[in-house]
Design a protein around this motif. Structure first.
Motif, PDB file in Angstrom:
ATOM      1  N   PHE A   1       0.839  -1.193   0.000  1.00 23.15           N
ATOM      2  CA  PHE A   1       0.000   0.000   0.000  1.00 23.15           C
ATOM      3  C   PHE A   1       0.875   1.243   0.000  1.00 23.15           C
ATOM      4  O   PHE A   1       2.002   1.251   0.502  1.00 23.15           O
ATOM      5  CB  PHE A   1      -0.940   0.004   1.204  1.00 23.15           C
ATOM      6  N   LYS A   2       0.328   2.295  -0.565  1.00 19.99           N
ATOM      7  CA  LYS A   2       0.998   3.596  -0.594  1.00 19.99           C
ATOM      8  C   LYS A   2       1.412   3.991   0.815  1.00 19.99           C
ATOM      9  O   LYS A   2       0.627   3.866   1.758  1.00 19.99           O
ATOM     10  CB  LYS A   2       0.059   4.640  -1.185  1.00 19.99           C
ATOM     11  N   GLY A   3       2.654   4.455   0.945  1.00 19.29           N
ATOM     12  CA  GLY A   3       3.171   4.880   2.234  1.00 19.29           C
ATOM     13  C   GLY A   3       3.843   3.776   3.030  1.00 19.29           C
ATOM     14  O   GLY A   3       4.530   4.057   4.015  1.00 19.29           O
ATOM     15  N   ALA A   4       3.681   2.535   2.601  1.00 25.40           N
ATOM     16  CA  ALA A   4       4.306   1.414   3.303  1.00 25.40           C
ATOM     17  C   ALA A   4       5.739   1.238   2.817  1.00 25.40           C
ATOM     18  O   ALA A   4       6.072   1.631   1.698  1.00 25.40           O
ATOM     19  CB  ALA A   4       3.512   0.137   3.061  1.00 25.40           C
ATOM     20  N   PRO A   5       6.596   0.632   3.641  1.00 23.22           N
ATOM     21  CA  PRO A   5       7.950   0.351   3.174  1.00 23.22           C
ATOM     22  C   PRO A   5       7.927  -0.782   2.157  1.00 23.22           C
ATOM     23  O   PRO A   5       7.049  -1.652   2.192  1.00 23.22           O
ATOM     24  CB  PRO A   5       8.689  -0.072   4.454  1.00 23.22           C
ATOM     25  N   VAL A   6       8.882  -0.742   1.268  1.00 25.59           N
ATOM     26  CA  VAL A   6       8.951  -1.803   0.264  1.00 25.59           C
ATOM     27  C   VAL A   6      10.398  -2.285   0.138  1.00 25.59           C
ATOM     28  O   VAL A   6      11.341  -1.499   0.245  1.00 25.59           O
ATOM     29  CB  VAL A   6       8.414  -1.328  -1.107  1.00 25.59           C
ATOM     30  N   GLU A   7      10.532  -3.596  -0.030  1.00 21.55           N
ATOM     31  CA  GLU A   7      11.848  -4.187  -0.238  1.00 21.55           C
ATOM     32  C   GLU A   7      11.743  -5.221  -1.347  1.00 21.55           C
ATOM     33  O   GLU A   7      10.961  -6.173  -1.249  1.00 21.55           O
ATOM     34  CB  GLU A   7      12.372  -4.844   1.040  1.00 21.55           C
ATOM     35  N   LEU A   8      12.508  -5.029  -2.386  1.00 26.59           N
ATOM     36  CA  LEU A   8      12.568  -6.005  -3.479  1.00 26.59           C
ATOM     37  C   LEU A   8      13.876  -6.763  -3.335  1.00 26.59           C
ATOM     38  O   LEU A   8      14.955  -6.180  -3.317  1.00 26.59           O
ATOM     39  CB  LEU A   8      12.503  -5.327  -4.839  1.00 26.59           C
ATOM     40  N   LYS A   9      13.758  -8.070  -3.242  1.00 31.71           N
ATOM     41  CA  LYS A   9      14.933  -8.888  -2.937  1.00 31.71           C
ATOM     42  C   LYS A   9      15.707  -9.292  -4.197  1.00 31.71           C
ATOM     43  O   LYS A   9      15.122  -9.553  -5.254  1.00 31.71           O
ATOM     44  CB  LYS A   9      14.510 -10.132  -2.164  1.00 31.71           C
ATOM     45  N   CYS A  10      17.010  -9.326  -4.022  1.00 28.66           N
ATOM     46  CA  CYS A  10      17.891  -9.781  -5.094  1.00 28.66           C
ATOM     47  C   CYS A  10      19.057 -10.522  -4.457  1.00 28.66           C
ATOM     48  O   CYS A  10      19.738  -9.987  -3.588  1.00 28.66           O
ATOM     49  CB  CYS A  10      18.416  -8.599  -5.900  1.00 28.66           C
ATOM     50  N   ASN A  11      19.276 -11.742  -4.879  1.00 25.82           N
ATOM     51  CA  ASN A  11      20.438 -12.511  -4.460  1.00 25.82           C
ATOM     52  C   ASN A  11      21.235 -12.911  -5.691  1.00 25.82           C
ATOM     53  O   ASN A  11      20.661 -13.107  -6.766  1.00 25.82           O
ATOM     54  CB  ASN A  11      20.007 -13.763  -3.687  1.00 25.82           C
ATOM     55  N   TYR A  12      22.531 -13.014  -5.516  1.00 26.08           N
ATOM     56  CA  TYR A  12      23.351 -13.349  -6.673  1.00 26.08           C
ATOM     57  C   TYR A  12      24.351 -14.427  -6.309  1.00 26.08           C
ATOM     58  O   TYR A  12      24.655 -14.663  -5.134  1.00 26.08           O
ATOM     59  CB  TYR A  12      24.085 -12.099  -7.191  1.00 26.08           C
ATOM     60  N   SER A  13      24.851 -15.076  -7.332  1.00 31.30           N
ATOM     61  CA  SER A  13      25.954 -16.013  -7.149  1.00 31.30           C
ATOM     62  C   SER A  13      27.022 -15.674  -8.172  1.00 31.30           C
ATOM     63  O   SER A  13      26.740 -15.593  -9.374  1.00 31.30           O
ATOM     64  CB  SER A  13      25.486 -17.467  -7.296  1.00 31.30           C
ATOM     65  N   TYR A  14      28.193 -15.415  -7.658  1.00 32.21           N
ATOM     66  CA  TYR A  14      29.343 -15.079  -8.503  1.00 32.21           C
ATOM     67  C   TYR A  14      30.577 -15.158  -7.635  1.00 32.21           C
ATOM     68  O   TYR A  14      30.590 -14.629  -6.532  1.00 32.21           O
ATOM     69  CB  TYR A  14      29.189 -13.682  -9.104  1.00 32.21           C
ATOM     70  N   SER A  15      31.608 -15.772  -8.133  1.00 32.71           N
ATOM     71  CA  SER A  15      32.791 -16.015  -7.308  1.00 32.71           C
ATOM     72  C   SER A  15      33.700 -14.798  -7.170  1.00 32.71           C
ATOM     73  O   SER A  15      34.488 -14.702  -6.250  1.00 32.71           O
ATOM     74  CB  SER A  15      33.601 -17.187  -7.873  1.00 32.71           C
ATOM     75  N   GLY A  16      33.580 -13.852  -8.074  1.00 36.70           N
ATOM     76  CA  GLY A  16      34.451 -12.681  -8.040  1.00 36.70           C
ATOM     77  C   GLY A  16      33.806 -11.511  -7.326  1.00 36.70           C
ATOM     78  O   GLY A  16      33.001 -11.681  -6.411  1.00 36.70           O
ATOM     79  N   SER A  17      34.175 -10.305  -7.717  1.00 36.22           N
ATOM     80  CA  SER A  17      33.607  -9.085  -7.145  1.00 36.22           C
ATOM     81  C   SER A  17      32.721  -8.413  -8.182  1.00 36.22           C
ATOM     82  O   SER A  17      33.201  -7.609  -8.985  1.00 36.22           O
ATOM     83  CB  SER A  17      34.728  -8.134  -6.724  1.00 36.22           C
ATOM     84  N   PRO A  18      31.450  -8.727  -8.155  1.00 35.83           N
ATOM     85  CA  PRO A  18      30.575  -8.208  -9.208  1.00 35.83           C
ATOM     86  C   PRO A  18      30.162  -6.772  -8.957  1.00 35.83           C
ATOM     87  O   PRO A  18      30.364  -6.223  -7.871  1.00 35.83           O
ATOM     88  CB  PRO A  18      29.366  -9.136  -9.116  1.00 35.83           C
ATOM     89  N   GLU A  19      29.579  -6.206  -9.978  1.00 36.05           N
ATOM     90  CA  GLU A  19      28.901  -4.929  -9.824  1.00 36.05           C
ATOM     91  C   GLU A  19      27.409  -5.190 -10.027  1.00 36.05           C
ATOM     92  O   GLU A  19      27.013  -5.922 -10.926  1.00 36.05           O
ATOM     93  CB  GLU A  19      29.465  -3.927 -10.824  1.00 36.05           C
ATOM     94  N   LEU A  20      26.620  -4.579  -9.182  1.00 32.52           N
ATOM     95  CA  LEU A  20      25.180  -4.848  -9.176  1.00 32.52           C
ATOM     96  C   LEU A  20      24.387  -3.602  -9.537  1.00 32.52           C
ATOM     97  O   LEU A  20      24.785  -2.475  -9.214  1.00 32.52           O
ATOM     98  CB  LEU A  20      24.724  -5.343  -7.793  1.00 32.52           C
ATOM     99  N   PHE A  21      23.250  -3.843 -10.194  1.00 34.33           N
ATOM    100  CA  PHE A  21      22.416  -2.763 -10.699  1.00 34.33           C
ATOM    101  C   PHE A  21      20.940  -3.099 -10.473  1.00 34.33           C
ATOM    102  O   PHE A  21      20.564  -4.266 -10.386  1.00 34.33           O
ATOM    103  CB  PHE A  21      22.615  -2.587 -12.214  1.00 34.33           C
ATOM    104  N   TRP A  22      20.136  -2.056 -10.412  1.00 36.44           N
ATOM    105  CA  TRP A  22      18.688  -2.217 -10.524  1.00 36.44           C
ATOM    106  C   TRP A  22      18.225  -1.428 -11.743  1.00 36.44           C
ATOM    107  O   TRP A  22      18.543  -0.239 -11.883  1.00 36.44           O
ATOM    108  CB  TRP A  22      17.979  -1.703  -9.264  1.00 36.44           C
ATOM    109  N   TYR A  23      17.469  -2.120 -12.601  1.00 38.09           N
ATOM    110  CA  TYR A  23      16.834  -1.489 -13.743  1.00 38.09           C
ATOM    111  C   TYR A  23      15.330  -1.515 -13.508  1.00 38.09           C
ATOM    112  O   TYR A  23      14.795  -2.435 -12.875  1.00 38.09           O
ATOM    113  CB  TYR A  23      17.165  -2.236 -15.044  1.00 38.09           C
TER     114      TYR A  23
END
Lengths: 111, 111
Positions: A14-36
């Motif tokens: 609902f409007k005004g509520a907190p929101v969290e969109l989850k993202c987990n990754y698997s990568y052995s190195g040091s990745p760079e992460l983005f949200w589109y």
């Protein structure tokens, strides 16, 4: 292999509520992460990237290397935040030019 | 403002037809990409190009080929369209580390 997981296909708040969109990754190195983000009838566009550590439209995301997560958060959701959100991973400097996307989460913010 | 344009917004083709999807960018980017976007599957990379006449396969290249004769133009070719290639096709240019700029998409229907 590089993999990005967005566990929620759909998320409704609902409007005004907190929101969290989850993202987990698997990568052995040091990745760079983005949200589109893709708003209805608009083209896909970059929302934010972890290397710039900025807040865009009230959204923030922290890279947690221990938990291999990059969750997107906003304290007070707005109706205009309703959109499709994709988390994406890049191998980082010297790595491939391939960007690996998650399957996306459709966020709906109800009035 | 970066502009990435795609030749068609909607396209309907018959099974077995040869299909050309064109993409043009005006920012002198070295890298260009073709993705397909399917509900529940997210964005999947078909091919990308890091220079004129250079190309590299993405995750799902089967049934597709590409052409990059000029820096600003990147074409996706379906040699013999099939119904399982019905999808939204997105072109992008830019870099994975900083930002990819997306076109509006071409919704291809193969009947």
């Amino acid at each position: 292999a590089q993999r990005v997981t967005q566990p929620e296909k759909l998320l409704s708040v609902f409007k005004g509520a907190p929101v969290e969109l989850k993202c987990n990754y698997s990568y052995s190195g040091s990745p760079e992460l983005f949200w589109y983000v893709q708003y209805s009838r608009q083209r896909l566009q970059l929302l934010l990237r972890h290397i710039s550590r900025e807040s865009i439209k009230g959204f923030t995301a922290d890279l947690n290397k221990g938990e291999t997560s990059f969750h997107l958060k906003k304290p007070f959701a707005q109706e205009e935040d309703s959109a499709m959100y994709y988390c994406a991973l890049s191998p980082g400097p010297g790595g491939s030019e391939k960007l690996v996307f998650g399957k996306g989460t459709k966020l709906t913010v109800n009035p | 403002d970066v502009k990435v344009t795609q030749s068609s917004r909607y396209l309907v083709k018959r099974t077995g037809e040869k299909v050309f999807l064109e993409c043009v960018q005006d920012m002198d980017h070295e890298n260009m990409f073709w993705y397909r976007q399917d509900p529940g599957l997210g964005l999947r990379l078909i091919y990308f190009s890091y220079d004129v006449k250079m190309k590299e396969k993405g995750d799902i290249p089967e049934g597709y080929s590409v052409s990059r004769e000029k820096k600003e133009r990147f074409s996706l070719i379906l040699e013999s369209a099939s119904t399982n290639q019905t999808s939204m096709y997105l072109c992008a240019s830019g870099t994975v580390r900083y930002e990819q700029y997306f076109g509006p998409g071409t919704r291809l229907t193969v009947t």
